[in-house]
Design a protein around this motif. Structure first.
Motif, mmCIF file in Angstrom:
data_model
loop_
_atom_site.group_PDB
_atom_site.id
_atom_site.type_symbol
_atom_site.label_atom_id
_atom_site.label_comp_id
_atom_site.label_asym_id
_atom_site.label_seq_id
_atom_site.Cartn_x
_atom_site.Cartn_y
_atom_site.Cartn_z
ATOM 1 N N LEU A 72 0.819 -1.214 0.000
ATOM 2 C CA LEU A 72 0.000 0.000 0.000
ATOM 3 C C LEU A 72 0.854 1.265 0.000
ATOM 4 C CD1 LEU A 72 -2.782 -0.974 2.555
ATOM 5 C CD2 LEU A 72 -3.012 -0.783 0.084
ATOM 6 N N LYS A 129 -3.147 2.858 -4.385
ATOM 7 C CA LYS A 129 -3.823 1.968 -3.440
ATOM 8 C C LYS A 129 -3.912 2.653 -2.079
ATOM 9 C CE LYS A 129 -2.714 -2.471 -5.477
ATOM 10 N NZ LYS A 129 -2.086 -3.769 -5.265
ATOM 11 N N SER A 130 -4.980 2.368 -1.367
ATOM 12 C CA SER A 130 -5.154 2.895 -0.011
ATOM 13 C C SER A 130 -6.012 1.924 0.779
ATOM 14 C CB SER A 130 -5.821 4.270 -0.047
ATOM 15 O OG SER A 130 -7.178 4.142 -0.410
ATOM 16 N N ASP A 175 -8.668 2.727 2.166
ATOM 17 C CA ASP A 175 -10.059 3.002 1.797
ATOM 18 C C ASP A 175 -10.501 2.120 0.637
ATOM 19 O OD1 ASP A 175 -10.718 4.926 3.709
ATOM 20 O OD2 ASP A 175 -9.852 6.543 2.518
#
Length: 142
Positions: free
Chosen positions: A42, A48-49, A51
């Protein structure tokens, strides 16, 4: 000591922040393990996260924990100023408790049902209480 009552809501809000920290990790760690995501991946991929990886209901707690480090920092500063100048009792202490109560309710709404309009109303009310505390502090120190 005169003017120190406002320090009680300061400590209460700090304690509440730690409650949210525990709640955040109590939901986030199992969700991370279930997702089988590599946390190091991440941080290497800006697209990308958490969340995008974790369920929204898990992230709501993390978002609220972050929110408890935003406007409440102004509350902490103003409350400490009011205590230092001996003006943290009476109405100001009551306003301090009102601020804490509103922030706790805001946390509970955001971390559970996350109705944005409800959160917004609670946030505005807490902000108005904070403005009143700032005005009271300004009247004493200027």
């Amino acid at each position: 000591m005169i003017g120190m009552a406002i320090l009680q809501p300061v400590v209460a809000l700090a304690a509440w922040t730690m409650v949210m920290w525990f709640w955040m990790y109590a939901t986030r760690i199992p969700a991370l393990m279930a997702s089988k995501v590599d946390p190091d991946e991440l941080v290497r991929d800006p697209n990308k996260s958490l969340d995008a990886v974790l369920p929204a209901q898990v992230q709501w707690k993390a978002h609220n924990y972050n929110h408890l480090h935003e406007a409440p920092t102004v509350f902490y500063a103003v409350a400490i100023v009011l205590a230092m100048v001996g003006a943290g009792d009476g109405l100001n202490a009551l306003l301090g408790w009102a601020y804490v109560a509103l922030r706790v309710v805001h946390s509970l709404v955001q971390a559970t049902v996350n109705k944005v309009t409800v959160r917004f109303v609670i946030f505005v009310l807490s902000s108005l209480v904070l403005v009143a505390l700032i005005v009271h502090a300004a009247m004493v120190v200027f």
